[in-house]
Design a protein around this motif. Structure first.
Motif, short mmCIF file in Angstrom:
data_model
loop_
_atom_site.label_atom_id
_atom_site.label_comp_id
_atom_site.label_asym_id
_atom_site.label_seq_id
_atom_site.Cartn_x
_atom_site.Cartn_y
_atom_site.Cartn_z
N GLU A 105 -1.37 -4.90 -5.42
CA GLU A 105 -1.69 -4.09 -4.24
C GLU A 105 -1.71 -2.60 -4.58
OE1 GLU A 105 0.73 -4.93 -0.74
OE2 GLU A 105 1.06 -6.97 -1.50
N TRP A 106 -0.94 -2.20 -5.59
CA TRP A 106 -0.75 -0.79 -5.87
C TRP A 106 -1.16 -0.35 -7.26
CZ3 TRP A 106 4.12 -3.50 -4.76
CH2 TRP A 106 4.30 -3.70 -3.38
N PHE A 137 -0.33 8.19 -5.21
CA PHE A 137 1.04 7.80 -4.88
C PHE A 137 1.38 8.05 -3.41
CE2 PHE A 137 5.72 8.16 -5.06
CZ PHE A 137 6.00 6.93 -5.63
N PHE A 171 5.37 -0.02 -1.49
CA PHE A 171 6.00 0.10 -2.81
C PHE A 171 7.07 1.19 -2.78
CE2 PHE A 171 6.11 2.50 -6.82
CZ PHE A 171 6.68 1.53 -7.64
N ARG A 196 -1.25 3.23 1.80
CA ARG A 196 -1.27 1.85 1.31
C ARG A 196 -0.26 1.62 0.19
NH1 ARG A 196 -7.63 1.91 0.47
NH2 ARG A 196 -7.00 4.06 0.06
N VAL A 197 0.26 2.70 -0.40
CA VAL A 197 1.29 2.60 -1.44
C VAL A 197 2.69 2.67 -0.81
CG1 VAL A 197 2.13 3.64 -3.60
CG2 VAL A 197 -0.31 3.58 -3.14
N ASP A 238 -0.72 7.82 -0.91
CA ASP A 238 -1.61 7.07 -0.03
C ASP A 238 -0.77 6.12 0.83
OD1 ASP A 238 -3.33 4.64 0.70
OD2 ASP A 238 -4.84 5.98 -0.16
N LEU A 269 -1.49 3.56 -11.23
CA LEU A 269 -1.74 3.49 -9.80
C LEU A 269 -3.22 3.24 -9.51
CD1 LEU A 269 0.47 6.55 -8.90
CD2 LEU A 269 0.85 4.23 -8.01
N SER A 270 -3.52 2.38 -8.55
CA SER A 270 -4.90 2.17 -8.14
C SER A 270 -5.26 3.11 -6.99
CB SER A 270 -5.14 0.72 -7.74
OG SER A 270 -4.23 0.33 -6.72
N ARG A 294 3.79 -8.31 -5.83
CA ARG A 294 2.86 -7.51 -5.05
C ARG A 294 2.20 -6.39 -5.85
NH1 ARG A 294 5.40 -5.72 0.48
NH2 ARG A 294 3.22 -5.11 0.76
N ARG A 295 2.44 -6.31 -7.15
CA ARG A 295 1.98 -5.17 -7.94
C ARG A 295 0.49 -4.94 -7.89
NH1 ARG A 295 3.49 -9.19 -11.46
NH2 ARG A 295 1.95 -9.85 -13.00
#
Length: 172
Positions: free
Chosen positions: A100-101, A22, A30, A26-27, A24, A18-19, A97-98
């Protein structure tokens, strides 16, 4: 034990770092895709099994590689069935889209291996296969889509493994 081609299924593990936390916001996109993507997997031709955390619909709460790494572990009848699901279904949108997360991996993050039909791999077994792939590269014991091996090629490496019993803590 040497297993025939028809007595083997394909196991897969993929990990994602995860950037962001979990939970957040913005996640959230996902997280919102998890149920439909998992339902698509469950109904896909050739699907056998996927790891889920007890009492939940997925395995995102399991963190065997650290708090920022999620794991996905599943079993499929054939490599083609897994490929079709991963690259020819709604799952492809998640993959597109991976970034992004999730962080970009510098090491292998996906490993495939053949298991005797009926065997459900444990997280520990899956992590061992990923470690083997990272340390030694592709082999009939641990490989990728780009460097795959058939069940027949892997047959000498299959072991007779008793089916997992209900209550086995290795499978959650």
């Amino acid at each position: 034990m040497t297993a025939s081609v028809h007595a083997a299924h394909l196991a897969q593990l993929n990990v994602a770092t995860l950037s962001l936390p979990f939970d957040d916001p913005r996640v959230a996109p996902f997280v919102e895709m998890l149920d439909p993507v998992n339902a698509a997997a469950d109904g896909a031709p050739g699907f056998v099994w996927r790891l889920v955390e007890e009492g939940t619909a997925d395995a995102t709460g399991l963190r065997p590689m650290g708090e920022d790494v999620i794991v996905n572990l599943s079993v499929w009848q054939t490599q083609e069935a897994l490929w079709d699901y991963a690259y020819r279904s709604g799952h492809l949108e998640v993959m597109r889209r991976r970034r992004e997360w999730f962080k970009r991996h510098v090491e292998a993050h996906l490993v495939l291996w053949w298991v005797p039909a009926g065997h459900l791999p444990t997280v520990g077994e899956a992590l061992d296969r990923l470690a083997e792939l990272r340390a030694h590269g592709p082999s009939p014991r641990a490989f990728t889509f780009a460097s795959s091996y058939t069940a027949a090629e892997a047959a000498p490496h299959l072991q007779a493994v008793p089916p997992v019993q209900a209550g086995d803590s290795a499978v959650v």
